[in-house]
Design an enzyme around this catalytic site. Structure first.
Site, mmCIF file in Angstrom:
data_model
loop_
_atom_site.group_PDB
_atom_site.id
_atom_site.type_symbol
_atom_site.label_atom_id
_atom_site.label_comp_id
_atom_site.label_asym_id
_atom_site.label_seq_id
_atom_site.Cartn_x
_atom_site.Cartn_y
_atom_site.Cartn_z
ATOM 1 N N GLU A 64 0.802 -1.224 0.000
ATOM 2 C CA GLU A 64 0.000 0.000 0.000
ATOM 3 C C GLU A 64 0.836 1.277 0.000
ATOM 4 O O GLU A 64 0.433 2.295 -0.575
ATOM 5 C CB GLU A 64 -0.964 0.012 1.187
ATOM 6 N N SER A 84 -7.809 5.595 8.478
ATOM 7 C CA SER A 84 -8.356 5.156 9.773
ATOM 8 C C SER A 84 -7.351 5.430 10.869
ATOM 9 O O SER A 84 -7.694 5.888 11.961
ATOM 10 C CB SER A 84 -8.689 3.665 9.713
ATOM 11 N N SER A 120 0.036 7.049 9.078
ATOM 12 C CA SER A 120 1.418 6.653 8.818
ATOM 13 C C SER A 120 2.195 7.875 8.365
ATOM 14 O O SER A 120 1.696 8.686 7.580
ATOM 15 C CB SER A 120 1.489 5.576 7.728
ATOM 16 N N ARG A 147 9.175 4.359 6.581
ATOM 17 C CA ARG A 147 8.085 4.717 7.490
ATOM 18 C C ARG A 147 8.700 5.101 8.826
ATOM 19 O O ARG A 147 9.325 4.276 9.490
ATOM 20 C CB ARG A 147 7.101 3.556 7.664
#
Length: 463
Positions: free
Chosen positions: A228, A282, A285, A297
């Protein structure tokens, strides 16, 4: 699965024999030892040659073979799978296609929303029109059905027109619906015959794993699962490059600390790297992006858009994101939050903290008298401010630590959410003393789906 250790000639004979036992009329052509690599198309995976042939719509035969120099033989594995091959074999199947079959899809199945993009050419053949018509029927059906019409939306205002894709000119469409409705959606897909297309669809997001079997069994669609964050970055860079129907995709708020003079200004992500990319779905990140293929990340938080909506549902009784934002727009969070001036009687001048700064989110709710006077709208506004301020604080600290001065906020939490965008713009500008600028994008939550869509086209272009 059976393992065999055979001389090359016997292995080829065995493969042909196993093929015949599957009831396939057309056997592979006779092969010499040095022709094994041309057998039904191959890909090298960690020293193995992978052979794939479609026996039927639900059975694939997979052979993995490699030559052992020390033994002078081929070592092979023969396996029948009663489902489509996943991972690399899916990619191989797609790469063998020079042109992707219609309709061209990209899916991002998130924790709260499913985002779907598809391309509609201007010059379609009758066959393409029929296949794409099945998708239109599904979308129209869901929007007209009382069960879904509040949840399924085609974002017409975001359509990209006159877009050139693989030599075709057409429109890129954007659709979203709640992840909780995936199963009913697939049932509708099956009922409206789109399942007859039997296409492999590129999908990203956690739901690509969670609902993989539902897509296969209920709709006859195989999901090629993609990372993703890779899709997010690729989709973002692509949409920024092509622009938004002649306008830039990116924008910022000028004079964010002055509510009277704060205005939206469009811009381009020129020389975008490095950038801090804050994806608010939701959850949240935070990525440090140094190039299209190099990123990390840094961190994240569980307090995101899902938290905002969940708390608003509990505190106010609202049912949708749109209702929650509408209530927040009419509320006053200062009736719920304790401010610096509530503690100091004014500004905290030593640290340049204005009296209007929130010192304690929901701090007034310790007092019964305060609880008796607040409205549901006040609670919704305070919830929005709490979540947004937390995200802004994390983003600023990450930018400072990574020495990055370009912060880009994306994600469906920002859809129709001007309040949060202005709060983030204010926070970045004020706390950095003008050194950080918050950037936003028109297609807030669709970049993952666009990245998956682009991956489909890339696979089909590969030799």
């Amino acid at each position: 699965m059976t393992a065999r250790l055979l001389p090359a000639r016997r292995l080829v004979s065995s493969l042909r024999s196993d093929w015949a036992t599957c009831g396939q009329a057309a056997r592979p052509p006779a092969m010499r030892t040095n022709q094994l690599s041309s057998f039904c198309g191959t890909r090298r995976l960690k020293g193995l040659l992978v052979y794939v042939h479609n026996i039927s719509s639900s059975v694939l035969m997979v052979h993995k073979v490699h030559f052992s120099p020390s033994l002078g033989v081929f070592v092979g594995f023969v396996r029948l799978k009663k489902e489509f091959c996943a991972g690399q074999s899916q990619k191989m199947k797609l790469k063998c296609q020079k042109n992707p079959a219609f309709p061209w899809f990209g899916l991002d199945i998130g924790g709260s929303l499913v985002k779907l993009v598809y391309f509609e050419p201007q010059d379609m053949t009758e066959e393409e029109e029929e296949e794409l018509g099945s998708l239109r029927t599904i979308c129209s059906y869901l929007r007209s059905n009382t069960l879904y019409r509040k949840c399924v939306a085609r974002d017409v205002q975001l359509e990209l027109r006159d877009l050139s894709m693989r030599g075709r000119v057409g429109t890129l469409h954007f659709i979203r619906f709640q992840t909780a409705d995936v199963t009913p959606f697939l049932a509708a897909v099956q009922e409206k015959t789109i399942g007859q297309l039997h296409r492999t669809v590129c999908a990203t997001g956690g739901g690509a794993y969670k609902f993989e079997n539902d897509f296969r069994t209920m709709a006859g669609v195989e999901l090629a699962k993609l990372d993703e964050l890779d899709c997010l970055i690729r989709g973002l860079l692509y949409l920024d490059a092509v622009g938004f129907n002649g306008k830039p995709e990116c924008y910022y708020f000028e004079n964010p600390t002055d509510t009277q003079r704060c205005v939206k200004r469009q811009c381009r992500l020129e020389n975008p790297f490095p950038m801090l990319l804050v994806n608010i779905g939701s959850g949240v990140s935070v990525l440090a992006v140094y190039s299209e293929n190099k990123y990390k990340r840094i961190t994240g938080t569980s307090l995101g858009g899902g938290t905002f909506l969940g708390l608003c549902c509990l505190l106010t009784g609202c049912e949708t994101f749109e209702e929650a934002l509408e209530m927040a727009s009419r509320g006053d969070g200062n009736n719920v939050d304790k401010l610096v001036k509530d503690i100091y009687g004014g500004d905290y001048q030593r640290f340049s903290l204005q009296g209007s700064t929130v010192a304690s989110s929901f701090g007034h709710m310790m007092c019964k008298e305060k609880r008796d006077t607040i409205s549901k709208e006040d609670l919704a506004r305070a919830t929005l401010v709490t979540i947004t301020n937390n995200i802004g604080s994390i983003a600023r600290m990450c930018a400072l630590n990574e020495k990055i001065d370009r912060v880009v906020f994306v994600g469906n939490f920002l859809r129709i959410n001007t309040l949060s965008m202005k709060l983030l713009a204010y926070a970045m500008d004020f706390w950095s003393r003008g050194q950080l600028k918050a950037l936003f994008l028109e297609h807030e939550g669709y970049f993952g789906a666009v990245g998956a869509f682009l991956e489909l086209l890339q696979w089909s272009e590969a030799p």
